[in-house]
Scaffold this active site. Sequence first.
Site, mmCIF file in Angstrom:
data_model
loop_
_atom_site.group_PDB
_atom_site.id
_atom_site.type_symbol
_atom_site.label_atom_id
_atom_site.label_comp_id
_atom_site.label_asym_id
_atom_site.label_seq_id
_atom_site.Cartn_x
_atom_site.Cartn_y
_atom_site.Cartn_z
ATOM 1 N N CYS A 179 0.854 -1.181 0.000
ATOM 2 C CA CYS A 179 0.000 0.000 0.000
ATOM 3 C C CYS A 179 0.894 1.237 0.000
ATOM 4 O O CYS A 179 1.886 1.277 0.724
ATOM 5 C CB CYS A 179 -0.869 -0.020 1.262
ATOM 6 S SG CYS A 179 -1.936 1.400 1.444
ATOM 7 N N HIS B 82 -9.975 1.366 2.644
ATOM 8 C CA HIS B 82 -9.478 2.729 2.920
ATOM 9 C C HIS B 82 -10.638 3.667 3.247
ATOM 10 O O HIS B 82 -10.524 4.525 4.118
ATOM 11 C CB HIS B 82 -8.716 3.288 1.710
ATOM 12 C CG HIS B 82 -7.273 2.864 1.633
ATOM 13 N ND1 HIS B 82 -6.369 3.102 2.633
ATOM 14 C CD2 HIS B 82 -6.581 2.214 0.661
ATOM 15 C CE1 HIS B 82 -5.172 2.616 2.285
ATOM 16 N NE2 HIS B 82 -5.279 2.072 1.087
ATOM 17 N N HIS C 253 -9.430 -3.722 -1.169
ATOM 18 C CA HIS C 253 -8.396 -2.951 -0.469
ATOM 19 C C HIS C 253 -8.784 -1.464 -0.422
ATOM 20 O O HIS C 253 -8.663 -0.818 0.629
ATOM 21 C CB HIS C 253 -7.060 -3.151 -1.207
ATOM 22 C CG HIS C 253 -5.896 -2.384 -0.653
ATOM 23 N ND1 HIS C 253 -4.814 -2.996 -0.069
ATOM 24 C CD2 HIS C 253 -5.636 -1.053 -0.614
ATOM 25 C CE1 HIS C 253 -3.946 -2.063 0.315
ATOM 26 N NE2 HIS C 253 -4.415 -0.871 -0.006
ATOM 27 N N GLU C 254 -9.281 -0.944 -1.553
ATOM 28 C CA GLU C 254 -9.622 0.486 -1.612
ATOM 29 C C GLU C 254 -10.871 0.806 -0.783
ATOM 30 O O GLU C 254 -10.930 1.841 -0.117
ATOM 31 C CB GLU C 254 -9.815 0.945 -3.064
ATOM 32 C CG GLU C 254 -8.604 0.754 -3.977
ATOM 33 C CD GLU C 254 -7.307 1.371 -3.478
ATOM 34 O OE1 GLU C 254 -7.335 2.161 -2.521
ATOM 35 O OE2 GLU C 254 -6.255 1.030 -4.055
HETATM 36 ZN ZN ZN Z 1 -3.715 1.129 0.110
#
Ligand code: ZN
Lengths: 166, 176
Positions: A96, A142, A138-139
């Site tokens: 990341c 966030h 993954h996003e």
């Molecule tokens: Zn990331």
Amino acid sequence: MAILNILTYPDVRLKNIAAPVTEFDDRLRIIIADLEETMRAGHGSVGIAAPQVGIFEQIVIIDVSAKPKIKQHGRLVLINPEITKWEGFKVGREGCMSVPDYTGNVIRAHSIQLVAQDEYGEQHEYEMDDYEARVVQHEVDHLDGMLFIDRLVSRRHDLFKRKVYK
Amino acid sequence: MSHWFMLTLVGKDQQGIVAQVTTALYEGKCNLGEASMLRLGGNFTMMLMVNCTLSIEALEQLLQPVITKLQLHLHLTPIEGQLHHHIEPEVRISVHGADRAGIVAQVTSVLAEAGLNILDLESDVGGSAKEPFYIMHIEGIATLGIKVLEDALQQLLTTQQPDLKVQLEPIEILVM
Ligand SMILES: [Zn+2]
């Protein structure tokens, strides 16, 4: 356009929850352009989420088109993305831009269904597998103030599916 | 001026080794770097990067009480401490088969010749005392490319180790 400064762990702002986007205006499109430039400036980054640059709104860009021979949608802008279905699981190694000099194994759904708006507010549905599905998960993390290091499984744990010889 | 040591420690496994060793280091104003700690065959093993301003003798003295109390074997080596420079593996190789002499030597020799730079190797003996099996996971860099490694392993299987099971998978790291 500008390359924006990436927040890096342990910056506590990475835990902020992103708010939904309501105005699909020029301001949004400038953020998207800057985000994309920032993503492309990162070494081989295949995705970025607005909270990584300190903008706590539900804006994500992904692009796994550099990975050859996989099923994918190319460059996508995902506004207010919502994963509606998860199927199967797979372990994969993630890194990341907000977590420099560290990679780790994370279990993600192999396939997902996703609803998201584009930069003009139009709603789209996507079905995604494998790498592309991993990037989106993954996003979206966030946007929820989560990092992949919150989901690590042991590097020594053997959960990989491999090519078998003979 | 502070410097790095590699602290290597072996002892009979018992509760609280890590806590007691690291507390002694903390109280001596030492900082810790990367570490690998494992139970191997009933022994507890520790490899730990330690950064401090102490001399090697002073560091040894600092640890002496806990070493004596827990009956551990300690070794300190001055090292160049390299943090924040991880090398990411490109390939992961798993091997398992009936345990017999020379598996590790044969496999790693073949891999070394085919350009593998090992970053991490972990192996274990399972099964029963009568019929043990050996299992090994290796991660590393394929300096000559993955195809060369694949061919070398295939060659090993067909000529020398037909019963060995070997699996290779590229490690794809997605940064995002
Ligand atoms: Zn990331």
